[in-house]
Design a protein around this motif. Sequence first.
Motif, mmCIF file in Angstrom:
data_model
loop_
_atom_site.group_PDB
_atom_site.id
_atom_site.type_symbol
_atom_site.label_atom_id
_atom_site.label_comp_id
_atom_site.label_asym_id
_atom_site.label_seq_id
_atom_site.Cartn_x
_atom_site.Cartn_y
_atom_site.Cartn_z
ATOM 1 N N GLU A 28 -6.615 -23.945 -23.277
ATOM 2 C CA GLU A 28 -5.887 -23.631 -22.057
ATOM 3 C C GLU A 28 -6.862 -23.569 -20.887
ATOM 4 N N GLU A 29 -6.329 -23.754 -19.702
ATOM 5 C CA GLU A 29 -7.111 -23.589 -18.473
ATOM 6 C C GLU A 29 -6.461 -22.490 -17.642
ATOM 7 N N PHE A 30 -7.278 -21.571 -17.123
ATOM 8 C CA PHE A 30 -6.724 -20.500 -16.306
ATOM 9 C C PHE A 30 -7.751 -20.076 -15.259
ATOM 10 N N GLU A 31 -7.286 -19.337 -14.274
ATOM 11 C CA GLU A 31 -8.169 -18.832 -13.226
ATOM 12 C C GLU A 31 -8.531 -17.390 -13.514
ATOM 13 N N ASN A 32 -9.817 -17.062 -13.311
ATOM 14 C CA ASN A 32 -10.235 -15.676 -13.486
ATOM 15 C C ASN A 32 -10.014 -14.903 -12.187
ATOM 16 N N GLU B 217 -11.937 -18.715 -10.158
ATOM 17 C CA GLU B 217 -12.671 -19.788 -10.816
ATOM 18 C C GLU B 217 -11.882 -20.301 -12.018
ATOM 19 N N SER B 218 -11.975 -21.596 -12.274
ATOM 20 C CA SER B 218 -11.257 -22.206 -13.391
ATOM 21 C C SER B 218 -12.072 -22.093 -14.667
ATOM 22 N N ASN B 219 -11.426 -21.640 -15.739
ATOM 23 C CA ASN B 219 -12.077 -21.520 -17.035
ATOM 24 C C ASN B 219 -11.261 -22.247 -18.090
ATOM 25 N N HIS B 220 -11.954 -22.836 -19.059
ATOM 26 C CA HIS B 220 -11.297 -23.462 -20.197
ATOM 27 C C HIS B 220 -11.568 -22.599 -21.426
ATOM 28 N N THR B 221 -10.513 -22.308 -22.152
ATOM 29 C CA THR B 221 -10.636 -21.431 -23.300
ATOM 30 C C THR B 221 -9.875 -22.017 -24.492
ATOM 31 N N ASN C 3 -5.598 -13.391 -15.927
ATOM 32 C CA ASN C 3 -6.488 -12.419 -15.286
ATOM 33 C C ASN C 3 -6.609 -11.097 -16.045
ATOM 34 N N LYS C 4 -6.235 -11.090 -17.323
ATOM 35 C CA LYS C 4 -6.414 -9.893 -18.131
ATOM 36 C C LYS C 4 -7.875 -9.797 -18.570
ATOM 37 N N PRO C 5 -8.366 -8.585 -18.838
ATOM 38 C CA PRO C 5 -9.734 -8.431 -19.329
ATOM 39 C C PRO C 5 -9.931 -9.134 -20.661
ATOM 40 N N VAL C 6 -11.193 -9.385 -21.000
ATOM 41 C CA VAL C 6 -11.522 -10.082 -22.242
ATOM 42 C C VAL C 6 -10.900 -9.393 -23.449
ATOM 43 N N SER C 7 -10.894 -8.082 -23.465
ATOM 44 C CA SER C 7 -10.387 -7.334 -24.610
ATOM 45 C C SER C 7 -8.915 -7.611 -24.882
ATOM 46 N N GLN C 8 -8.203 -8.108 -23.909
ATOM 47 C CA GLN C 8 -6.778 -8.360 -24.069
ATOM 48 C C GLN C 8 -6.465 -9.826 -24.337
ATOM 49 N N LYS C 9 -7.479 -10.621 -24.472
ATOM 50 C CA LYS C 9 -7.265 -12.029 -24.741
ATOM 51 C C LYS C 9 -6.896 -12.242 -26.205
ATOM 52 N N PHE C 10 -6.284 -13.364 -26.467
ATOM 53 C CA PHE C 10 -6.002 -13.786 -27.821
ATOM 54 C C PHE C 10 -7.174 -14.630 -28.320
ATOM 55 N N ILE C 11 -7.520 -14.495 -29.596
ATOM 56 C CA ILE C 11 -8.544 -15.352 -30.193
ATOM 57 C C ILE C 11 -7.958 -16.182 -31.322
#
Length: 232
Positions: free
Chosen positions: A131-135, A139-143, A63-71
């Motif tokens: 990975e799969e996580f909830e926002n 909602e389920s998201n695949h990343t 549930n971290k903002p997009v800016s804190q995601k790993f790419i």
Amino acid sequence: MCGRYSLSKSKIELEERFQAEMLGDFNPRFNIAPTQLLPVLTSESPKGFSFFYWGITPDFAKNKPVSQKFINARSESINQKISFKSSFEKRRCLIPADGFFEWKKVGKKTKTPYRFTLSDEGLFAFAGIWEEFENDKGESNHTFLILTTEANGIVKDVHDRMPVILKKEDEKKWLDPYTTEEELIDMLIPYQAIEMITYSVSPLVNQVNNDTASVLKKTSPMDQFGNYTLFG
């Protein structure tokens, strides 16, 4: 780090190269950026393309903002870090591409973009995990993210890291759940520089909304210096 790549081939070319089916339409992409929805092949569904978002939020940072995601994730420690170990063991993926971009520092405030691709400019696959996580809305998201390694001889003049490009013969093994950890680690090496080419491109690639074939055209560095301030 790998923060931009291209996938400029057609749906038919993708299906033929990876022997997988893609449901729905696909428009070639010339300037792919994190957070976008993109085609991948997973260990769970190797014969059909899935569309996942680029940028994983690891288990400890849901549930971290997009800016804190790993790419990206460093391949040298992918089997050791708690945040990625489970994905590496159970959720590996192929990320189709036909090139990636890096920026070379040429001054305190100026960087020149370069494109790297195979010598034949054909399709290849980055090694990835998903990975799969909830926002925040439940909602389920695949990343997914791209694994990186030390730069080879052609990339290191621009950047000290590069994405892991799998050998074609290793792609099925990367997705195979029975491939051993030792075999997987052996795949995570710099791609042979002799089989790659690079060239400078227009600073138009700096802007994510410039997703057109023009960003792939060769542009002399001298011209870039003159135009850089217009687009940077």
